[in-house]
Design a protein around this motif. Structure first.
Motif, PDB file in Angstrom:
ATOM      1  N   GLU A 176       0.849  -1.211   0.000  1.00 34.05           N
ATOM      2  CA  GLU A 176       0.000   0.000   0.000  1.00 34.05           C
ATOM      3  C   GLU A 176       0.872   1.244   0.000  1.00 34.05           C
ATOM      4  N   ASN A 177       0.237   2.388  -0.242  1.00 32.96           N
ATOM      5  CA  ASN A 177       0.909   3.695  -0.200  1.00 32.96           C
ATOM      6  C   ASN A 177       2.148   3.744  -1.093  1.00 32.96           C
ATOM      7  N   ILE A 178       2.001   3.239  -2.289  1.00 32.44           N
ATOM      8  CA  ILE A 178       3.110   3.203  -3.243  1.00 32.44           C
ATOM      9  C   ILE A 178       2.806   4.188  -4.371  1.00 32.44           C
ATOM     10  N   ASP A 179       3.720   5.098  -4.629  1.00 32.35           N
ATOM     11  CA  ASP A 179       3.549   5.989  -5.790  1.00 32.35           C
ATOM     12  C   ASP A 179       3.993   5.259  -7.048  1.00 32.35           C
ATOM     13  N   ILE A 180       3.125   5.255  -8.038  1.00 41.01           N
ATOM     14  CA  ILE A 180       3.501   4.643  -9.315  1.00 41.01           C
ATOM     15  C   ILE A 180       4.061   5.777 -10.179  1.00 41.01           C
ATOM     16  N   ILE A 181       5.341   5.723 -10.500  1.00 38.12           N
ATOM     17  CA  ILE A 181       5.979   6.840 -11.213  1.00 38.12           C
ATOM     18  C   ILE A 181       5.769   6.705 -12.719  1.00 38.12           C
ATOM     19  N   GLN A 182       6.178   5.580 -13.252  1.00 42.93           N
ATOM     20  CA  GLN A 182       5.940   5.323 -14.684  1.00 42.93           C
ATOM     21  C   GLN A 182       6.058   3.835 -14.972  1.00 42.93           C
ATOM     22  N   LEU A 183       5.719   3.487 -16.209  1.00 42.66           N
ATOM     23  CA  LEU A 183       5.831   2.089 -16.622  1.00 42.66           C
ATOM     24  C   LEU A 183       7.241   1.854 -17.147  1.00 42.66           C
ATOM     25  N   SER A 184       7.749   0.634 -16.982  1.00 43.96           N
ATOM     26  CA  SER A 184       8.995   0.259 -17.651  1.00 43.96           C
ATOM     27  C   SER A 184       8.603  -0.421 -18.949  1.00 43.96           C
ATOM     28  N   LEU A 185       9.130   0.109 -20.043  1.00 48.03           N
ATOM     29  CA  LEU A 185       8.758  -0.425 -21.354  1.00 48.03           C
ATOM     30  C   LEU A 185      10.000  -0.780 -22.149  1.00 48.03           C
ATOM     31  N   ASN A 186       9.865  -1.789 -22.994  1.00 52.74           N
ATOM     32  CA  ASN A 186      10.878  -2.049 -24.003  1.00 52.74           C
ATOM     33  C   ASN A 186      10.133  -2.052 -25.328  1.00 52.74           C
ATOM     34  N   LYS A 187      10.231  -0.944 -26.057  1.00 50.42           N
ATOM     35  CA  LYS A 187       9.406  -0.709 -27.248  1.00 50.42           C
ATOM     36  C   LYS A 187       7.939  -0.888 -26.847  1.00 50.42           C
ATOM     37  N   ASN A 188       7.255  -1.840 -27.474  1.00 49.38           N
ATOM     38  CA  ASN A 188       5.836  -1.976 -27.116  1.00 49.38           C
ATOM     39  C   ASN A 188       5.558  -3.182 -26.217  1.00 49.38           C
ATOM     40  N   GLN A 189       6.568  -3.561 -25.419  1.00 51.39           N
ATOM     41  CA  GLN A 189       6.369  -4.657 -24.443  1.00 51.39           C
ATOM     42  C   GLN A 189       6.517  -4.088 -23.032  1.00 51.39           C
ATOM     43  N   ILE A 190       5.531  -4.376 -22.183  1.00 51.92           N
ATOM     44  CA  ILE A 190       5.647  -3.936 -20.788  1.00 51.92           C
ATOM     45  C   ILE A 190       6.739  -4.760 -20.103  1.00 51.92           C
ATOM     46  N   ARG A 191       7.544  -4.074 -19.290  1.00 52.00           N
ATOM     47  CA  ARG A 191       8.615  -4.769 -18.552  1.00 52.00           C
ATOM     48  C   ARG A 191       8.439  -4.638 -17.048  1.00 52.00           C
ATOM     49  N   GLY A 192       7.542  -3.747 -16.634  1.00 46.43           N
ATOM     50  CA  GLY A 192       7.345  -3.597 -15.196  1.00 46.43           C
ATOM     51  C   GLY A 192       6.876  -2.198 -14.838  1.00 46.43           C
ATOM     52  N   VAL A 193       7.073  -1.856 -13.559  1.00 44.50           N
ATOM     53  CA  VAL A 193       6.538  -0.606 -13.032  1.00 44.50           C
ATOM     54  C   VAL A 193       7.600   0.060 -12.164  1.00 44.50           C
ATOM     55  N   GLU A 194       7.829   1.359 -12.395  1.00 46.77           N
ATOM     56  CA  GLU A 194       8.745   2.119 -11.535  1.00 46.77           C
ATOM     57  C   GLU A 194       7.942   2.809 -10.453  1.00 46.77           C
ATOM     58  N   THR A 195       8.339   2.610  -9.220  1.00 51.34           N
ATOM     59  CA  THR A 195       7.548   3.133  -8.104  1.00 51.34           C
ATOM     60  C   THR A 195       8.438   3.903  -7.126  1.00 51.34           C
ATOM     61  N   SER A 196       7.798   4.487  -6.132  1.00 53.45           N
ATOM     62  CA  SER A 196       8.529   5.225  -5.096  1.00 53.45           C
ATOM     63  C   SER A 196       9.421   4.310  -4.259  1.00 53.45           C
ATOM     64  N   VAL A 197       9.211   3.009  -4.316  1.00 55.52           N
ATOM     65  CA  VAL A 197      10.062   2.100  -3.527  1.00 55.52           C
ATOM     66  C   VAL A 197      10.921   1.190  -4.420  1.00 55.52           C
ATOM     67  N   GLY A 198      11.015   1.535  -5.682  1.00 61.36           N
ATOM     68  CA  GLY A 198      11.878   0.757  -6.573  1.00 61.36           C
ATOM     69  C   GLY A 198      11.145   0.236  -7.796  1.00 61.36           C
ATOM     70  N   ILE A 199      11.890  -0.507  -8.589  1.00 57.83           N
ATOM     71  CA  ILE A 199      11.314  -1.045  -9.837  1.00 57.83           C
ATOM     72  C   ILE A 199      10.876  -2.487  -9.602  1.00 57.83           C
ATOM     73  N   PHE A 200       9.680  -2.796 -10.060  1.00 62.36           N
ATOM     74  CA  PHE A 200       9.177  -4.174 -10.016  1.00 62.36           C
ATOM     75  C   PHE A 200       9.018  -4.642 -11.458  1.00 62.36           C
ATOM     76  N   SER A 201       9.552  -5.822 -11.754  1.00 64.73           N
ATOM     77  CA  SER A 201       9.533  -6.298 -13.137  1.00 64.73           C
ATOM     78  C   SER A 201       8.415  -7.296 -13.370  1.00 64.73           C
ATOM     79  N   SER A 202       7.808  -7.171 -14.534  1.00 62.56           N
ATOM     80  CA  SER A 202       6.817  -8.161 -14.964  1.00 62.56           C
ATOM     81  C   SER A 202       6.488  -7.942 -16.438  1.00 62.56           C
ATOM     82  N   GLU A 203       6.134  -9.017 -17.095  1.00 61.84           N
ATOM     83  CA  GLU A 203       5.709  -8.943 -18.502  1.00 61.84           C
ATOM     84  C   GLU A 203       4.207  -8.706 -18.604  1.00 61.84           C
ATOM     85  N   ASN A 204       3.545  -8.639 -17.461  1.00 62.68           N
ATOM     86  CA  ASN A 204       2.085  -8.401 -17.442  1.00 62.68           C
ATOM     87  C   ASN A 204       1.745  -7.394 -16.359  1.00 62.68           C
TER      88      ASN A 204
END
Ligand code: GLY
Length: 385
Positions: A176-204
């Motif tokens: 909870e209480n996580i700021d979502i800063i931006q998405l991590s992208l590689n061209k048109n594939q999602i790679r994860g989410v950049e947040t106030s507590v770090g980057i979390f990786s995922s293809e979905n």
């Protein structure tokens, strides 16, 4: 903390929770990120009616999905109560839809025909039957009553928490209480989410944020114009030691829902595009007068609580369900309007099937819920909620 996941869900309400649960149950490693506190939006404000018939007066794609969702509610309740150890207050006593004006009777008949045409059951109640089922109802205020036996109800916040707690018990991670800063992208594939507590990786990544629009940077990354807007609803509750009503009673401009914890929830106003949480005395007064008209003895009880919530909806009031065209692996599940609690079981199953690329009921046409169906309207500036 493990930072790579099979899926990341953004949004800690009932829809995010249901997707989290279904994916976790299927053995995926899933992370749910909530920007504020869990279950603070529409999921906590909802009266919790599972009104697959009562809320739909004509056949249509959402009605069909609602029936499917209602049909799996019982099994989900059993699973979630077992895993979460929470009591969700599921009551299967049906919902009584009433007409209070002669001109509403035709609409009630049309509704009944639409339901019967797809094999759903409902019963007209005579005055004698209604009086014996609901001795405290003002019979003089009601010109017609239809019992939807298969509709039900639940305590909405408990239900939403049960999804989250059951998921946690099965191994999901929830922050909870996580700021979502931006998405991590590689061209048109999602790679994860950049947040106030770090980057979390995922293809979905699945967006289930209700009326909370992602920040401008994310909207730009998504290449997706946000068609979701709120319809604010105000409601109140009274607590009654004696059960003054036994069923949820729904009229065209008010409903009363007797909860298993002794409250009666009375709702709800409909105010499009209102983002505030103010509860207007005039709104509560109007709801109270309508409720008293139907159940006069409710005025003997004190108002326990008042609140406002925001139903997330779209211009055609159908949800957005599916993968975005612009980014592989980027999904959205939003816009369930008046039916988020009702739709949560099927939304979870459907999204879990899409994300994990497993079979779902292939007869079901998802086109009406295409997230991109408003794109041209947005571009032309003709999208008027
Ligand atoms: N489902 C009832 C409401 O949205 O007020």
């Amino acid at each position: 903390m493990k930072k790579t996941y099979d899926a990341i869900i953004i949004g800690g309400g009932v829809i995010g929770g249901s997707i989290l649960y279904e994916l976790t149950k299927r053995g995926l490693r899933v992370l749910l990120l909530e920007q504020g506190r869990l279950v603070r939006g529409a999921s906590s404000a909802a009266a919790g009616m599972i009104a697959a018939q009562t809320e739909f007066d004509a056949d249509g794609p959402l009605f069909r999905l609602a029936l499917q969702s209602r049909s799996i509610f019982q099994e989900k309740v059993e699973e979630l109560q077992q895993f979460s150890k929470l009591n969700v207050g599921y009551v299967k006593s049906g919902i009584i839809k009433v007409a209070t004006q002669a001109e509403e009777i035709t609409r009630l008949h049309r509704m009944n025909q639409a339901h019967q045409s797809v094999g759903e059951r409902s019963s007209w109640l005579s005055t004698v039957q209604l009086r014996s089922m609901e001795p405290n109802v003002n019979i003089n205020a009601i010109v017609s009553a239809l019992l939807h036996e298969r509709d039900a109800q639940i305590i909405a916040p408990n239900w939403s928490h049960a999804y989250l707690e059951a998921s946690r018990a099965l191994g999901a991670t929830i922050l909870e209480n996580i700021d979502i800063i931006q998405l991590s992208l590689n061209k048109n594939q999602i790679r994860g989410v950049e947040t106030s507590v770090g980057i979390f990786s995922s293809e979905n990544v699945i967006l289930a944020t209700g009326v909370n629009k992602p920040n401008d940077r994310i909207c730009k990354q998504l290449q997706f114009d946000w068609p979701v807007f709120p319809v604010k609803g105000e409601a109140f509750s009274v607590r009654s030691a004696d059960s003054i009503i036994n069923h949820s009673i729904v009229a065209s401009n008010v409903y009363l829902v007797p909860k298993s914890d002794g409250r009666i929830i009375v709702g709800a106003t409909m105010q499009p595009n209102q983002y505030d949480f103010e509860v207007d005395t005039q709104s509560i007064n109007t709801l109270l007068q309508r409720a008293v008209q139907l159940v006069p003895s409710i005025q003997a009880y004190e108002i326990e609580s008042t609140w406002a919530g925001h139903r997330p909806t779209t211009p055609d009031h159908l949800p957005l369900l599916g993968e975005l065209k612009s980014i592989n692996g980027m999904f959205i599940a939003n816009g369930f309007f008046r039916n988020g609690i009702l739709m949560s079981p099927i939304a979870g199953e459907l999204m879990a099937a899409l994300v994990s690329k497993t079979a779902w009921n292939s007869n079901f046409d998802l086109k009406p819920f295409d997230p991109h169906r408003f794109t041209n309207q947005v571009a032309k500036g003709t999208l008027i909620p």
